[in-house]
Design a protein around this motif. Structure first.
Motif, PDB file in Angstrom:
ATOM      1  N   UNK A 196       0.843  -1.215   0.000  1.00  0.00           N
ATOM      2  CA  UNK A 196       0.000   0.000   0.000  1.00  0.00           C
ATOM      3  C   UNK A 196       0.869   1.252   0.000  1.00  0.00           C
ATOM      4  N   UNK A 197       1.984   1.228   0.743  1.00  0.00           N
ATOM      5  CA  UNK A 197       2.904   2.381   0.735  1.00  0.00           C
ATOM      6  C   UNK A 197       3.491   2.612  -0.650  1.00  0.00           C
ATOM      7  N   UNK A 198       3.527   1.570  -1.465  1.00  0.00           N
ATOM      8  CA  UNK A 198       4.111   1.675  -2.805  1.00  0.00           C
ATOM      9  C   UNK A 198       3.046   1.794  -3.894  1.00  0.00           C
ATOM     10  N   UNK A 199       1.868   2.269  -3.506  1.00  0.00           N
ATOM     11  CA  UNK A 199       0.853   2.621  -4.483  1.00  0.00           C
ATOM     12  C   UNK A 199      -0.124   1.532  -4.876  1.00  0.00           C
ATOM     13  N   UNK A 200      -0.067   0.382  -4.235  1.00  0.00           N
ATOM     14  CA  UNK A 200      -1.013  -0.688  -4.532  1.00  0.00           C
ATOM     15  C   UNK A 200      -2.299  -0.451  -3.760  1.00  0.00           C
ATOM     16  N   UNK A 201      -3.411  -0.795  -4.385  1.00  0.00           N
ATOM     17  CA  UNK A 201      -4.712  -0.685  -3.729  1.00  0.00           C
ATOM     18  C   UNK A 201      -5.308  -2.081  -3.576  1.00  0.00           C
ATOM     19  N   UNK A 202      -6.012  -2.280  -2.488  1.00  0.00           N
ATOM     20  CA  UNK A 202      -6.674  -3.565  -2.255  1.00  0.00           C
ATOM     21  C   UNK A 202      -7.898  -3.637  -3.158  1.00  0.00           C
ATOM     22  N   UNK A 203      -8.002  -4.729  -3.897  1.00  0.00           N
ATOM     23  CA  UNK A 203      -9.152  -4.901  -4.786  1.00  0.00           C
ATOM     24  C   UNK A 203     -10.156  -5.899  -4.232  1.00  0.00           C
ATOM     25  N   UNK A 204      -9.692  -6.840  -3.439  1.00  0.00           N
ATOM     26  CA  UNK A 204     -10.621  -7.783  -2.808  1.00  0.00           C
ATOM     27  C   UNK A 204      -9.884  -8.636  -1.794  1.00  0.00           C
ATOM     28  N   UNK A 205     -10.660  -9.206  -0.887  1.00  0.00           N
ATOM     29  CA  UNK A 205     -10.172 -10.199   0.066  1.00  0.00           C
ATOM     30  C   UNK A 205     -11.035 -11.420  -0.161  1.00  0.00           C
ATOM     31  N   UNK A 206     -10.390 -12.565  -0.365  1.00  0.00           N
ATOM     32  CA  UNK A 206     -11.158 -13.751  -0.726  1.00  0.00           C
ATOM     33  C   UNK A 206     -10.536 -15.005  -0.124  1.00  0.00           C
ATOM     34  N   UNK A 207     -11.406 -15.966   0.201  1.00  0.00           N
ATOM     35  CA  UNK A 207     -10.946 -17.288   0.615  1.00  0.00           C
ATOM     36  C   UNK A 207     -10.708 -18.098  -0.648  1.00  0.00           C
ATOM     37  N   UNK A 208      -9.483 -18.571  -0.791  1.00  0.00           N
ATOM     38  CA  UNK A 208      -9.111 -19.380  -1.964  1.00  0.00           C
ATOM     39  C   UNK A 208      -8.366 -20.590  -1.451  1.00  0.00           C
ATOM     40  N   UNK A 209      -8.855 -21.757  -1.781  1.00  0.00           N
ATOM     41  CA  UNK A 209      -8.348 -22.993  -1.199  1.00  0.00           C
ATOM     42  C   UNK A 209      -8.489 -22.841   0.308  1.00  0.00           C
ATOM     43  N   UNK A 210      -7.427 -23.095   1.055  1.00  0.00           N
ATOM     44  CA  UNK A 210      -7.534 -22.920   2.512  1.00  0.00           C
ATOM     45  C   UNK A 210      -6.905 -21.608   2.971  1.00  0.00           C
ATOM     46  N   UNK A 211      -6.703 -20.679   2.054  1.00  0.00           N
ATOM     47  CA  UNK A 211      -6.026 -19.423   2.351  1.00  0.00           C
ATOM     48  C   UNK A 211      -6.972 -18.230   2.191  1.00  0.00           C
ATOM     49  N   UNK A 212      -6.792 -17.233   3.074  1.00  0.00           N
ATOM     50  CA  UNK A 212      -7.507 -15.952   2.927  1.00  0.00           C
ATOM     51  C   UNK A 212      -6.505 -14.987   2.323  1.00  0.00           C
ATOM     52  N   UNK A 213      -6.780 -14.567   1.093  1.00  0.00           N
ATOM     53  CA  UNK A 213      -5.837 -13.729   0.361  1.00  0.00           C
ATOM     54  C   UNK A 213      -6.368 -12.318   0.177  1.00  0.00           C
ATOM     55  N   UNK A 214      -5.430 -11.384   0.272  1.00  0.00           N
ATOM     56  CA  UNK A 214      -5.707  -9.988  -0.014  1.00  0.00           C
ATOM     57  C   UNK A 214      -5.111  -9.717  -1.397  1.00  0.00           C
ATOM     58  N   UNK A 215      -5.952  -9.338  -2.337  1.00  0.00           N
ATOM     59  CA  UNK A 215      -5.526  -9.052  -3.711  1.00  0.00           C
ATOM     60  C   UNK A 215      -5.317  -7.544  -3.854  1.00  0.00           C
ATOM     61  N   UNK A 216      -4.219  -7.177  -4.498  1.00  0.00           N
ATOM     62  CA  UNK A 216      -3.882  -5.766  -4.691  1.00  0.00           C
ATOM     63  C   UNK A 216      -3.488  -5.520  -6.134  1.00  0.00           C
ATOM     64  N   UNK A 217      -3.566  -4.261  -6.549  1.00  0.00           N
ATOM     65  CA  UNK A 217      -3.134  -3.903  -7.889  1.00  0.00           C
ATOM     66  C   UNK A 217      -2.562  -2.495  -7.857  1.00  0.00           C
ATOM     67  N   UNK A 218      -1.724  -2.248  -8.864  1.00  0.00           N
ATOM     68  CA  UNK A 218      -1.181  -0.907  -9.059  1.00  0.00           C
ATOM     69  C   UNK A 218      -1.235  -0.595 -10.543  1.00  0.00           C
ATOM     70  N   UNK A 219      -1.834   0.518 -10.871  1.00  0.00           N
ATOM     71  CA  UNK A 219      -1.865   0.981 -12.252  1.00  0.00           C
ATOM     72  C   UNK A 219      -0.488   1.540 -12.564  1.00  0.00           C
ATOM     73  N   UNK A 220       0.074   1.117 -13.696  1.00  0.00           N
ATOM     74  CA  UNK A 220       1.418   1.547 -14.075  1.00  0.00           C
ATOM     75  C   UNK A 220       1.423   3.038 -14.387  1.00  0.00           C
ATOM     76  N   UNK A 221       2.429   3.716 -13.887  1.00  0.00           N
ATOM     77  CA  UNK A 221       2.549   5.152 -14.109  1.00  0.00           C
ATOM     78  C   UNK A 221       3.748   5.491 -14.986  1.00  0.00           C
ATOM     79  N   UNK A 222       4.480   4.477 -15.430  1.00  0.00           N
ATOM     80  CA  UNK A 222       5.710   4.725 -16.179  1.00  0.00           C
ATOM     81  C   UNK A 222       5.483   4.848 -17.669  1.00  0.00           C
ATOM     82  N   UNK A 223       4.247   4.820 -18.125  1.00  0.00           N
ATOM     83  CA  UNK A 223       3.966   4.923 -19.560  1.00  0.00           C
ATOM     84  C   UNK A 223       4.095   6.329 -20.036  1.00  0.00           C
TER      85      UNK A 223
END
Length: 153
Positions: free
Chosen positions: A126-153
């Motif tokens: 999050x400090x590096x510009x990623x935003x949380x898009x969802x939290x989901x149970x996948x298999x036996x794990x609870x995962x926090x999914x994040x994304x960052x839109x590229x700014x270097x274009x």
């Protein structure tokens, strides 16, 4: 420090890759109550597929990143920094490299996920510009999914 740009892993690196990942993720096992997925990944296959990149300092493997192209984005499957090398900006450099790589591959974003108990990693991303898009149970794990839109274009 040398140039810490990740370079492609070779088949002979698989054992060292696995050992580094196991050391880097070991502190999370008690918190999670199980080994994180990266501790048991098939690194021989990932290296063969060209998905593993290494960071070395003075010939020593200090970090790695596993990426995969996913249609409309670059997925960072794993970042592992050797415990003695954490806190020196290597992870930050890897994230910048991943964003530049995504841009060079013409992707508009980088995605990743981590276990919900890895709160330090979530805060780091999050400090590096990623935003949380969802939290989901996948298999036996609870995962926090994040994304960052590229700014270097």
């Amino acid at each position: 420090m040398d140039d810490l740009t990740p370079v492609p892993a070779e088949p002979a690196d698989a054992t060292a890759v696995r050992a580094l990942v196991r050391r880097a993720y070991a502190p999370y096992v008690p918190r999670m109550g199980q080994e994180p997925v990266p501790m048991n990944a098939d690194y021989e296959r990932a290296i063969e597929d060209g998905d593993v990149y290494l960071v070395r300092e003075g010939g020593e493997l200090v970090a790695l990143v596993v990426t995969r192209e996913e249609g409309d984005h670059l997925l960072v499957e794993n970042i592992a920094v050797a415990p003695g090398w954490q806190g020196r900006g290597i992870g930050t450099g890897i994230l910048a490299w991943a964003e530049a790589t995504a841009t060079s591959l013409r992707y508009d974003e980088v995605r990743l996920y981590t276990h919900e108990t890895m709160v330090e990693n979530i805060a780091f991303y999050r400090r590096h510009g990623f935003e949380i898009t969802r939290v989901a149970a996948e298999d036996e794990f609870r995962r926090v999914h994040l994304r960052k839109v590229c700014t270097t274009r």
